[in-house]
Design a protein around this motif. Sequence first.
Motif, PDB file in Angstrom:
ATOM      1  N   SER B 377      22.243  65.214  30.454  1.00 15.97           N
ATOM      2  CA  SER B 377      22.939  65.928  29.374  1.00 15.97           C
ATOM      3  C   SER B 377      22.086  67.057  28.801  1.00 15.97           C
ATOM      4  O   SER B 377      22.168  67.347  27.607  1.00 15.97           O
ATOM      5  CB  SER B 377      23.314  64.950  28.264  1.00 15.97           C
ATOM      6  OG  SER B 377      22.142  64.365  27.723  1.00 15.97           O
ATOM      7  N   LYS B 596      31.891  52.901  33.276  1.00 18.82           N
ATOM      8  CA  LYS B 596      30.878  52.998  32.230  1.00 18.82           C
ATOM      9  C   LYS B 596      29.941  54.140  32.577  1.00 18.82           C
ATOM     10  O   LYS B 596      29.501  54.259  33.718  1.00 18.82           O
ATOM     11  CB  LYS B 596      30.101  51.669  32.223  1.00 18.82           C
ATOM     12  CG  LYS B 596      29.335  51.390  30.979  1.00 18.82           C
ATOM     13  CD  LYS B 596      28.519  50.124  31.100  1.00 18.82           C
ATOM     14  CE  LYS B 596      29.255  48.892  30.610  1.00 18.82           C
ATOM     15  NZ  LYS B 596      28.378  47.696  30.568  1.00 18.82           N
ATOM     16  N   ILE B 597      29.672  54.998  31.598  1.00 22.39           N
ATOM     17  CA  ILE B 597      28.742  56.116  31.818  1.00 22.39           C
ATOM     18  C   ILE B 597      27.631  56.048  30.781  1.00 22.39           C
ATOM     19  O   ILE B 597      27.899  55.946  29.583  1.00 22.39           O
ATOM     20  CB  ILE B 597      29.467  57.479  31.707  1.00 22.39           C
ATOM     21  CG1 ILE B 597      30.550  57.592  32.793  1.00 22.39           C
ATOM     22  CG2 ILE B 597      28.471  58.638  31.820  1.00 22.39           C
ATOM     23  CD1 ILE B 597      31.319  58.908  32.770  1.00 22.39           C
ATOM     24  N   ILE B 599      24.272  58.030  29.254  1.00 23.40           N
ATOM     25  CA  ILE B 599      23.813  59.420  29.181  1.00 23.40           C
ATOM     26  C   ILE B 599      22.293  59.461  29.023  1.00 23.40           C
ATOM     27  O   ILE B 599      21.737  58.746  28.191  1.00 23.40           O
ATOM     28  CB  ILE B 599      24.460  60.144  27.977  1.00 23.40           C
ATOM     29  CG1 ILE B 599      25.966  59.880  27.915  1.00 23.40           C
ATOM     30  CG2 ILE B 599      24.147  61.634  28.029  1.00 23.40           C
ATOM     31  CD1 ILE B 599      26.777  60.537  28.983  1.00 23.40           C
ATOM     32  N   ALA B 611      28.286  62.050  25.014  1.00 23.74           N
ATOM     33  CA  ALA B 611      28.835  60.693  25.151  1.00 23.74           C
ATOM     34  C   ALA B 611      30.156  60.574  24.409  1.00 23.74           C
ATOM     35  O   ALA B 611      31.145  60.056  24.951  1.00 23.74           O
ATOM     36  CB  ALA B 611      27.837  59.656  24.630  1.00 23.74           C
ATOM     37  N   ILE B 614      32.963  62.662  26.155  1.00 25.51           N
ATOM     38  CA  ILE B 614      33.484  62.039  27.384  1.00 25.51           C
ATOM     39  C   ILE B 614      34.406  60.873  27.009  1.00 25.51           C
ATOM     40  O   ILE B 614      35.481  60.705  27.568  1.00 25.51           O
ATOM     41  CB  ILE B 614      32.335  61.542  28.285  1.00 25.51           C
ATOM     42  CG1 ILE B 614      31.597  62.742  28.888  1.00 25.51           C
ATOM     43  CG2 ILE B 614      32.851  60.617  29.391  1.00 25.51           C
ATOM     44  CD1 ILE B 614      30.371  62.386  29.696  1.00 25.51           C
ATOM     45  N   TYR B 615      33.966  60.072  26.030  1.00 20.08           N
ATOM     46  CA  TYR B 615      34.802  58.945  25.634  1.00 20.08           C
ATOM     47  C   TYR B 615      36.149  59.422  25.096  1.00 20.08           C
ATOM     48  O   TYR B 615      37.202  58.917  25.482  1.00 20.08           O
ATOM     49  CB  TYR B 615      34.099  58.071  24.588  1.00 20.08           C
ATOM     50  CG  TYR B 615      35.007  56.966  24.106  1.00 20.08           C
ATOM     51  CD1 TYR B 615      35.326  55.899  24.946  1.00 20.08           C
ATOM     52  CD2 TYR B 615      35.601  57.023  22.852  1.00 20.08           C
ATOM     53  CE1 TYR B 615      36.202  54.905  24.538  1.00 20.08           C
ATOM     54  CE2 TYR B 615      36.482  56.037  22.440  1.00 20.08           C
ATOM     55  CZ  TYR B 615      36.775  54.979  23.288  1.00 20.08           C
ATOM     56  OH  TYR B 615      37.645  54.005  22.897  1.00 20.08           O
ATOM     57  N   THR B 622      31.152  54.968  27.094  1.00 25.96           N
ATOM     58  CA  THR B 622      29.862  55.645  27.254  1.00 25.96           C
ATOM     59  C   THR B 622      28.796  54.921  26.450  1.00 25.96           C
ATOM     60  O   THR B 622      29.088  54.317  25.426  1.00 25.96           O
ATOM     61  CB  THR B 622      29.920  57.111  26.777  1.00 25.96           C
ATOM     62  OG1 THR B 622      30.411  57.128  25.437  1.00 25.96           O
ATOM     63  CG2 THR B 622      30.829  57.942  27.656  1.00 25.96           C
ATOM     64  N   THR B 624      24.542  55.305  25.100  1.00 22.00           N
ATOM     65  CA  THR B 624      23.441  56.249  24.913  1.00 22.00           C
ATOM     66  C   THR B 624      22.169  55.478  24.630  1.00 22.00           C
ATOM     67  O   THR B 624      21.657  55.503  23.516  1.00 22.00           O
ATOM     68  CB  THR B 624      23.742  57.174  23.724  1.00 22.00           C
ATOM     69  OG1 THR B 624      24.044  56.334  22.588  1.00 22.00           O
ATOM     70  CG2 THR B 624      24.930  58.061  23.987  1.00 22.00           C
TER      71      THR B 624
END
Lengths: 634, 634
Positions: B377, B596-597, B599, B611, B614-615, B622, B624
């Motif tokens: 990011s 699930k992502i 960052i 984050a 994107i959510y 997401t 963090t």
Amino acid sequence: MGSEIQEIKNTIVQRLPKRVQVAKVEFEGPEVVIYTKNPEIITENGDLIRDLAKDIRKRIIIRSDRSVLMEPEKSIAKIQEIVPEDAKITDISFDDVTCEVIIEARKPGLVIGKYGSTSREIVKQTGWAPKILRTPPITSEVIQRVRRTLRKNSKERKKFLQTLGNRIHREMPSENEWTRLTSLGGFREVGRSSLFLQTTNSKILLDCGVNVAGTDDKSSYPYLNVPEFVLDDLDAVVISHAHLDHSGFLPYLYHYGYEGPVYCTTPTRDLMTLLQLDHIDIAHREDKPLPFNIKHVKKSIKHTITLDYGEVTDIAPDIRLTLHNAGHILGSAITHMHIGDGQHNFVYTGDFKFERSRLLEPAVAKFPRIESMVMESTYGGHEDVQPTRNDAEKELIKTIYQTLQRGGKVLIPVFAVGRAQEIMIVLEEYIRHGIIEEVPVYIDGMIWEATAIHTARPEYLSKDLRDQIFHMGKNPFISDVFHKVNGGNNRQEIIEGEPSIILSTSGMLTGGNSVDYFKWLCEDEKNSIIFVGYQSEGSLGRRLQKGWKEIPLKEDGKTNVYNVKMQIKTVQGFSGHSDRRQLMDYIRRLSPKPEKIMICHGDNYKTLDLASSIYRQYKIETKTPMNLETIRIQ
Amino acid sequence: MGSEIQEIKNTIVQRLPKRVQVAKVEFEGPEVVIYTKNPEIITENGDLIRDLAKDIRKRIIIRSDRSVLMEPEKSIAKIQEIVPEDAKITDISFDDVTCEVIIEARKPGLVIGKYGSTSREIVKQTGWAPKILRTPPITSEVIQRVRRTLRKNSKERKKFLQTLGNRIHREMPSENEWTRLTSLGGFREVGRSSLFLQTTNSKILLDCGVNVAGTDDKSSYPYLNVPEFVLDDLDAVVISHAHLDHSGFLPYLYHYGYEGPVYCTTPTRDLMTLLQLDHIDIAHREDKPLPFNIKHVKKSIKHTITLDYGEVTDIAPDIRLTLHNAGHILGSAITHMHIGDGQHNFVYTGDFKFERSRLLEPAVAKFPRIESMVMESTYGGHEDVQPTRNDAEKELIKTIYQTLQRGGKVLIPVFAVGRAQEIMIVLEEYIRHGIIEEVPVYIDGMIWEATAIHTARPEYLSKDLRDQIFHMGKNPFISDVFHKVNGGNNRQEIIEGEPSIILSTSGMLTGGNSVDYFKWLCEDEKNSIIFVGYQSEGSLGRRLQKGWKEIPLKEDGKTNVYNVKMQIKTVQGFSGHSDRRQLMDYIRRLSPKPEKIMICHGDNYKTLDLASSIYRQYKIETKTPMNLETIRIQ
């Protein structure tokens, strides 16, 4: 000798009056022990020790140098002369290793005397430092066993405490850079609670439970096999309370070579010993052996250091532990840890009740500081609102009253520790006041032993109960209404006898004598069964709640069907957990407010529901880790 | 012999024509090596090996049994007979350990021949299996050094690969229960990227970077001292790309006893060797020694296994690794891991550019499966929108054009790897098309060497460049407009000479020759300095951007003040990172979508901003994490 103990010794020698001869100063676990030839001079001056302890920030124990000890025979006579007969001493024994005389008495307060005067007199006249224990009004086999184990292994224990003392006070190779928490069990679920706290310098395990409803090892035990959990590096285990989902896997640690300490309150030590032994026993009977045995429970007892609420204790070079009342069961604790020199303060609620119950005071909500907290969420869903205690009691009594009126018997299946004693107090009061008639209340199974342990630790009960017991001399637990059940014949008599109330385990009718009582009583519509606790899916209790009227049960290899005609009643509101309102109220009353709250000990949905509600209402960051996740708290 | 290799051998023997004599089958790292007396029979039948490889799900290497090898002298003659002269062979050497002949040639394609025909002919006639390497058009000292190291340590390397092969194919003691990620560095920050992936059975380290702007060890290096990171248990390290914030701490692992493999692309191996050696060199000159030295860079080369994009490779019993183009710098990779037997698929983007650049194709966004992803990011803030490539080029060219028009010189301070080559391609094209006049472009410092490495790996360049190089025979990097700068005198000539363009490191004027050029050029208003990359707070570059006109600089112990009259220009849009739009677009184009992502690689604020965006936009969960946190992905 380490530099810290040397420094402490210098301070002590400087501060004590010149005429006191200090023979030796050493660490014994978290405490500092002063051996002296003139113990009486120090003990006579209470302020001196208090100030000194404050100064060195350690608890201090005074012991006599061996050379000034009176012969045991003579000492016994002397003690009996000093202590008033009313104290009712039941046993006097001597511990050569610690130079202590262990005095067990019915009224330990009278052995201590006003402001410790009697106790001091014993030191002065015999040289032995008195360790005063309560002889419980109901004999507890577990407490006897624990005390015997400690007495027999005094030498080994002293060595353990000395080694531990040096470890706790070791020098830290570097400053703390971080503190983190790893969830090893009991997150997004209930059962096998275990939380691993690591600082750069120390490692602490908070709770070590089993999930008794687990279907295999993987779902029953916490994830102790992760690489960051290295048994040799573990500084301490802290057990919040005795229930198996918090203490049940502790013996395993000792099986696998753990040699360090367990910190908990005295009732927790005794109650968890009871529950662990019972767990092993049941597993043995059901031929599902556990990965540990009685030996390891014993090893755990030998390594337990008991703490009172509010006692600040060093458990690692950078961690000070304080336990506070959690209001959940006898001896249950909220764990407060002060990390580093003012760096961080962490609170783990364990299971807690934020409401006064018959048995206990509500959970403590004021702390000197908190930056982060892990809290339970058993009843964290927004629909989890329970009736008040008062309404719950009325409901219970009404059902009992009606059952007895129609000549029936009341079966209350209960969990042995906590709920049973709570119900006992209620029954005793209502019977004493004549609101329900005086019928025998039968106490079956482990409940009697758990109750005995409650009578040994009245200091941990609610203020009301303490007042009754200490000031009015009335201990409801030893009331004549309660009758211990002794084996099978006795049960037959109860069933065939007059109307009565029966408290029996297990609480969910998943085994134990409560199932037998159910079989005997269920086909008579005059009788009642009252559920006062949670009935898990699949249990016989839950089936009855759902209204099943034909119950097939396996007996001696064949299946018999029971036609249920008895009254089925569920009374909510006796839980040892805070309900949703109390959980939210706890955060409201919490002082100071933490910056971050992590939620544990709840079903997935309840965990998330509580977390988002707390965030919305109080704007405190919440986290809902899964098992095996790690959160940085500092 | 392990049961798996035995099984594989059985399959191979069964499948190969009867007349092939299989002498030996063994693991060599992730590959299966077949030693045979009739290599020509197998190699002639390409499909056979392809099918076999598919069947056993391993890559297969065919080597001759020692007994059928032709003498080296005779082999050289034979090879020169077989290979057309146009291939321009520069070196032929023999590896006794692997029974390979290493042929370096200017046009390796001609040594391979159509569908591998020439290469097969070599095996058939000499017995030696040819390993064909490109001789870069610009000599690269680093590539020479790497090849020399591998050649000299062939025996040691074979032993390493065999041990590794057995480790990769070990039996797992139990099924995977979980997979988790621990952030060891580069989360909520840029620098010292390092991510630790653990399954129940395996441990993988993804990147191992340094923060070159760190002020002390604690802020410069990843947290490798956490208890769960046990060097002996590490199965593999994967390096996403060569920049030091992703590869710079790798030698440390080898210093501290790591003996396992590093997986990366060939350009990453070469470029990171260049950057690591330079890092050690600078640290040495500045008298700030690093906790490792050249020996450990060499050890790392010996343990590196290079993979092409798209090559599926077993790196642990439960993990298959595939690298995909990340579009960030030459050889940069997005890491895909297939965990367990279909259990989980994880993607780590590393640094990536989701836009075609002059140098590279855009990052790959299609995968067979993804369940979870860690993404960068750097430009994740909603304000981080960069101009298009096209606009950036126009801006750059305009400034150069105007400067040259007025008879000035252009200084472009650049980071040696990536940005420099991108600018070179742009300059070459605009000069070739006569849009800016043909002035010399001086390439100073490490840029020349980094460019040489680019010329050795044209396969990794963009399709446009590959077409130019392979089909049109025009390699822009070896254009006559570029001049390598040789030492101090040469620089003096450049300064005193005609208008020119100078590319020099460091990119932020924090040291290196770019600072010298600045001093020489800054007081003449005809000249320009053009910044094409990020200038960090406190750097000389940033000060100039802010408009400082008087620059005090320390020289030989005294401070001289420079009056800046040159034109200061910043051109944005040449970044190797995706800007905010490209990051969001990447998620939109990603197929399939992860559940699930997480960052990483961004300032705290940018991490959180990306984050939550994107959510909101894609409804993907997401996270963090901070450094030292652990997330469960399965």
